[in-house]
Design a protein around this motif. Structure first.
Motif, short mmCIF file in Angstrom:
data_model
loop_
_atom_site.label_atom_id
_atom_site.label_comp_id
_atom_site.label_asym_id
_atom_site.label_seq_id
_atom_site.Cartn_x
_atom_site.Cartn_y
_atom_site.Cartn_z
N PHE A 232 3.05 12.14 2.60
CA PHE A 232 2.76 11.52 1.64
C PHE A 232 1.83 10.44 1.89
O PHE A 232 1.62 9.67 2.80
N ARG A 233 1.53 9.85 0.65
CA ARG A 233 0.87 8.54 0.64
C ARG A 233 1.48 7.37 -0.17
O ARG A 233 2.34 7.87 -0.88
N ALA A 234 1.59 6.27 0.19
CA ALA A 234 2.26 5.24 -0.58
C ALA A 234 1.68 4.03 -0.37
O ALA A 234 1.18 3.48 0.83
N GLU A 235 1.77 2.99 -1.30
CA GLU A 235 1.31 1.77 -1.10
C GLU A 235 2.33 0.93 -0.24
O GLU A 235 3.52 1.07 -0.15
N PRO A 262 -3.41 2.89 -0.18
CA PRO A 262 -2.20 3.54 0.19
C PRO A 262 -2.44 3.99 1.69
O PRO A 262 -3.38 4.20 2.14
N GLU A 282 8.73 10.31 -5.64
CA GLU A 282 7.50 10.32 -6.44
C GLU A 282 7.81 8.97 -7.37
O GLU A 282 6.97 8.11 -7.36
N ARG A 283 8.83 8.90 -7.85
CA ARG A 283 8.99 7.84 -8.99
C ARG A 283 9.20 6.40 -8.19
O ARG A 283 8.63 5.29 -8.72
N GLY A 285 7.31 5.94 -5.53
CA GLY A 285 5.88 5.49 -5.44
C GLY A 285 5.20 6.39 -4.53
O GLY A 285 4.07 6.07 -3.75
N GLN A 287 3.09 9.38 -3.18
CA GLN A 287 2.04 10.40 -4.05
C GLN A 287 1.51 11.56 -3.01
O GLN A 287 1.65 11.35 -1.71
N GLY A 288 1.25 12.49 -3.71
CA GLY A 288 0.84 13.79 -2.83
C GLY A 288 1.66 14.26 -1.88
O GLY A 288 1.37 14.64 -0.68
#
Ligand code: ATP
Ligand code: MG
Length: 299
Positions: A232-235, A262, A282-283, A285, A287-288
């Protein structure tokens, strides 16, 4: 018997609860056989590892006699036969090498529903029906309780109704059979599952290398059983919270990512990755999110 052999022989249940999962596990270890499901013997093709298809009761004895090198059998059956050997003064002949994660059940005491269970001391002077006399006798001895063990080979759960015993000691998975016979489980004697059993003696021929290779592959398969690769991607700022939500995963690895924007992350998660967990991630943070099956690993 110490006959030298250059092929490995594994005994599995011919039909029954452990038959399919045992074959599936051995296939996942890269073994294949010339199909002959209705025969007793399957000749190994990809490796010199043959299968013997038998009743589960026969597996410990086949290992003890050196007819087979390994077996896939319930811990309940293995321990019972080990206990029976011990009680007549025979030396240990087999050992549990790996727990296999299927065929889970418990060996439990079950009493008529009307009983108020107060503990093992209540068993003094009772008659207990079971197909596991050695495990039961040993447990009763540990509890310091005298009770008579009524050995039955099947349909143990009807013994209280027939009046041949006061209670039973039997395998329980869902508890439905007990409930149908107005019995309730009160005490666990053994947590069981299918195990890989092998001899206590070491192999001194070709089989040693084959056995080591099989065990290593099996460890790889067992470790990956419920494992998924999560991508996944995340900040950056959300990574701590995401890590907290993945207690059953390896530390997050950063794949790529510029200074800002990200991060691309991945981790191997060893617990079940349900939809609910994905939504939670997902909630927090992620993504994908992608969940990938892992085919094989020697890690
Ligand atoms: P066989 O013909 O090979 O002797 P079986 O009737 O003795 O077959 P199964 O009923 O297929 O054997 O059970 C094999 C093993 O599955 C048990 O020894 C036990 O380890 C495991 N098992 C898991 N759940 C249960 C359950 N609810 N009841 C009985 N065995 C269970
Ligand atoms: Mg059996």
């Amino acid at each position: 018997n110490g006959t030298s052999r250059d092929r490995l022989r594994i005994a599995i249940q011919k039909s029954g609860r452990l038959a399919e999962p045992a074959r599936a596990l051995l296939s996942a270890c890269g073994l294949s056989w010339r199909e002959s499901r209705d025969k007793l013997f399957c000749y190994g093709e990809s490796l010199p590892v043959d299968l013997l298809l038998v009743r589960d009761d026969d597996i410990p004895g086949l290992i003890a006699d050196g007819v087979c090198d390994f077996g896939v059998v319930g811990r309940n059956e293995l321990n019972e036969q080990a206990g029976a050997r011990q009680s007549i003064g025979l030396p240990a002949a087999y050992q549990e090498l790996r727990a296999l994660g299927f065929g889970g059940c418990r060996l439990m005491l079950a009493v008529p529903e009307a009983w108020q269970w107060s503990g093992p001391e209540q068993l003094q002077g009772t008659r207990i029906a079971t197909s596991y006399p050695a495990i039961l006798a040993q447990w009763l001895q540990e509890q310091g309780v005298q009770a008579s063990v009524v050995e039955l080979s099947g349909s143990v759960e009807i013994a209280p109704k027939l009046g041949t015993a006061d209670l039973i000691c039997d395998l329980v998975s869902s508890g439905a059979t007990l409930a149908a016979n107005q019995l309730k489980p009160v005490q666990t004697l053994l947590e069981s599952e299918a195990v890989l059993a092998g001899p206590v003696r070491r192999f001194e021929d070709q089989r040693a290398q084959l056995a080591a290779m099989l065990l290593r592959r099996m460890d790889g398969v067992l470790k990956l059983k419920d494992s998924k690769l999560l991508m996944f991607r995340a900040e950056r700022a959300t990574v701590a919270e995401l890590t907290r939500l993945l207690p059953d995963a390896e530390p997050l690895t950063t794949l790529a990512g510029s200074e800002e924007g990200p991060l691309s992350l991945q981790t191997m998660c060893h617990g079940a990755v349900t939809w609910q967990r994905l939504e939670e991630l997902e909630r927090a943070g992620a993504q994908g999110l992608m969940v990938l099956s892992v085919e094989r690993s020697l890690a």
